[in-house]
Structure formats: structure tokens, C-alpha cells
Scaffold this active site. Sequence first.
Site, short mmCIF file in Angstrom:
data_model
loop_
_atom_site.label_atom_id
_atom_site.label_comp_id
_atom_site.label_asym_id
_atom_site.label_seq_id
_atom_site.Cartn_x
_atom_site.Cartn_y
_atom_site.Cartn_z
N GLU A 1 4.27 -3.62 12.78
CA GLU A 1 3.05 -2.64 12.33
C GLU A 1 2.13 -3.49 11.85
OE1 GLU A 1 1.40 0.78 9.87
OE2 GLU A 1 3.43 0.93 9.85
N ASN B 1 0.75 -1.34 -0.01
CA ASN B 1 0.08 -0.08 0.02
C ASN B 1 0.98 1.23 0.09
OD1 ASN B 1 1.01 -0.72 2.42
ND2 ASN B 1 -1.24 0.14 3.50
N CYS C 1 -3.12 1.13 6.76
CA CYS C 1 -3.55 0.65 7.92
C CYS C 1 -4.03 1.91 8.79
CB CYS C 1 -2.26 0.02 8.45
SG CYS C 1 -0.75 1.00 8.46
#
Length: 484
Positions: free
Chosen positions: A252, A153, A286
Amino acid sequence: MFNYKELTKSYINGKWVRGESEKQYTLTNPYDDSELSTFPIASKEQVQYTYEVADKAYIAWAKDAVKRREVLEKVLAFFTDNEEEIVRVLAEESGSTYVKGKVEVGLTIACIQEAFKYVDSLGGRELPEVLPGKVNKAYRKPLGVISSISPFNFSLYLSMRTIVPALMLGNSVVHKGDIQTALTGGTIIAKAFDEAGIPAGVFNVILTKSYEIGDLMIEHPTVKLISFTGSTPMGCHIGQVAGGLLKRVALELGGNAPFVVLKDADVDQAVKAAIFGKFLHQGQICMMINRIIVHESLYDKFVEKFIAHAKGLPYGNPSDKSVVIGPLINHSQLENALGFIEEAKKDGIEVLLEGERVGNILTPTIFGNVSPNSKLAHTELFSPIASIIKVSSDEEAIEAANNTEFGLSSAIFTSDLVKGEELAAGLEFGMTHVNDQTVNAIESSPFGGVKNSGMGRFGNPWVVEEFTETKWVSVQTIDREFPF
């Protein structure tokens, strides 16, 4: 201009190496499914060799701060000089809009610039004297070999966020980006460091898939830390395997970011922030706003303005600089998003704005009066789908915000900044932003999550702790008396 054909080899031990697996991968443009390139992926044997050379290479690299700084300066120049070209490749490879691409390259440049502040931080620091004649020092040392695994992403920045500090703190790196973004999450980075003259073996990029190499990037005996950005299930797997081997991790993971609009908020500004924080990169971040929680006194006004703004967002080919909503990364991601929508409809959740599938694009979809306990509210949507929750009090808003297993980013809108900061400190998230949206990254601030959103912190100086180890060295300068 970047030639795709020239950037589809792994970069191992200072050389561009063709993959030796029997399996091939086809890189495509997510907007129109056009083929960018097809190439064989790296084999498990090639990756094993990469770790062996990386383990030998970091020792001299760690001792040469002058060389590290020289390489960093040239890497910075590479990304500065090629910014527009990289933005173009981000559009073609990952579906990034022009705004998102500029944000990502800007974050990458800021990450490199910040590293100049800690590139010389290895070595000893004298501690206070406690025993007579004993000089104590705390030495900061590199860990050694670091495995870096990044997602599609924010392929460039989320790769560089690990690669730059790891290298500049004297480690060597074996990096695997998501192969869907093999260029921006891998080989363009390797090209930058190669042209900067990084010594062979210190930085390596492997173009491969997990089904080819298994858990090798975790289990190889030379690996000292695994830095992973991606899904919570995969992060849990990495943590479990690494923990059994007593290896460090920086993770993460997923998020379910709340955007809380308190009863005294500026609705117009909150809507602007929510639109950006929800629809940047089609919601595939995210930190992206996943739940919008609005006080009932502002609900109708907020909904009206939010829908009107979302309807006007231009969609289409992300290579067009005016486009805001581009394609989702692949057909599977698009089908997942459509599945969320159909399931929410079956659950009777109110549809405020019906999205439209246009090729590989999904236009904004908005659900209203969503229950904070619904499946929709507890799902990381990773798409341009917005859920709006109505609450009757500010206390209920905070309770709803914390009602999630995740704890990455969050935001609160209020005109009372003192109250906003107090509530922000109490939210169960690694990051909370008052009167802003949830997608923020500043290199001098601690970035990371709590609960099922991961562990570890990026940002200077926290990242220095992540990618180094501390050793106590003492020197007894006078003879010490011993009791026996």
C-alpha cells in the site's frame, strides 16, 4: 501506564532483547521535541537470527488453531482494556489528536475481531468430482515467514492490519515499524502478544533502521511475502527486489485522493466531509484528500464555507482532547510542507488561507483555482495543505480526478446516488466513496490501490488469499485406467 524505558527493546524469539548495533536512536515527542527514550537499535546479525527462529516456529503454530484463537482473544482484551492509555501514547509519540487516536485504536480492535472469522480457515475444501473415483481438495496453507514493514502515520493499525491476519492464518511474522513510532508501531504490539502467550519465535518485533540491515527483510531466504505500507519509491524498490527473487508482496503506497463535488451536491455536508478527510492527523494519511475538485456553480459557496470551517479548527498539544491540528511528525516533514507552499506561491497559485507555523505545527493552508495539471495537484502533500480545483462540468471533474499516477482512495459528492455509484465504479482508484470522505477502512471490505498506489488487498476474505497459498490434493479411490 506504559513505561517507555521498558518498551525500547526488540522482541525476538519470545524475549525482550537490547539492540546490539553501535548506533542509537532517540525517540522524541513531535509536539515539543522532548525526549521519550534513547536506545541502541538491533543489528543485522540480530535480524538474521530472528528470521531463522521464525522459520522454525511457524510449523507448530500453523497446526494449532485452538492456540491461535486463544492468543487472539487475549490480544483483543489487551487493546480493549488499554485503549485510553494507547491513545495517550499515540499523542505523545506520533502527534495523534484524541479523535485520531480513538479512530486508530477502534480500527485495530475491529481488525482483531474480524480475524475470529478466518482463524480456522486452514485445511482442505472438497471440489466437484470430474474424474470417476478421484476426490479433489483445495488446501489452504500458510506461506511461512512474512516480513511486515509499517509507517509512522497510523503506526498501530497499519502494523496490526498485516500482523493479525498473517499470524492467525498460521504464519510467523518479523515486524519492523517506523522507528519514529517504535512503541505504537512495534513494542506495544509485542507486549500484547507476549502477554497473550504467543509461542516463542512466532511473532517478532525489531527496532532498527534500514541503513543498519539493508534489504535483509526482503532478501532473507526464509521470507515468503513482504507486506509494506509506505512511499511509492520504496514500494517500487521492494517490488523490484522481491520480484527478482520470485517473492510475493502486498504493497500500500502513496496516494493523491480526489474529493469530487458535483453540481448537484449538498455543499454543507460536502464541506464537513472534506474538512475531516483533509485535516485528520494533519493530513498525514495516504488516503487523505489531496485534491478537492468542485463544479464551478458551487465553487464560491464551497470555498467560503470550507475556509470558515478550517479557520476554526483548534490546534496545539495533541494531548489536549479538544485539539484537531497537532504537529507534523518531524522537522523534515514540516520543512517539506513549507516548501510545497512556497513553490505553489512562486507558481502564482491563489492563496485562499495562509497557514501559520506554530512550533512544529502548521495550521491549515488552502490554495484555490489550482490547475489540475500543476505540480501542486500532482504532489502528495501529506500535510494540512488543501488544493481546490474548479471545473466546468461533471465530466471534467471525473477527468481531473483520474489525472494522477496514483490510485488509492477517492470520493464523490452528489444527490443522485445512482449516478454517483456509476461514476464511482469508473474512477481509476482501488476505493471510491459516494457522499463520504476518502479515509475509510472496514475489515469486511477490500482495501487497496491501483496504479502507483500498490497491489494486493486487505480485508476479509481478500486478506486470506494474500497471506496463504492454495494447494491441490487429489485422492484416487478406485483404480484408474491408463492408455499405456
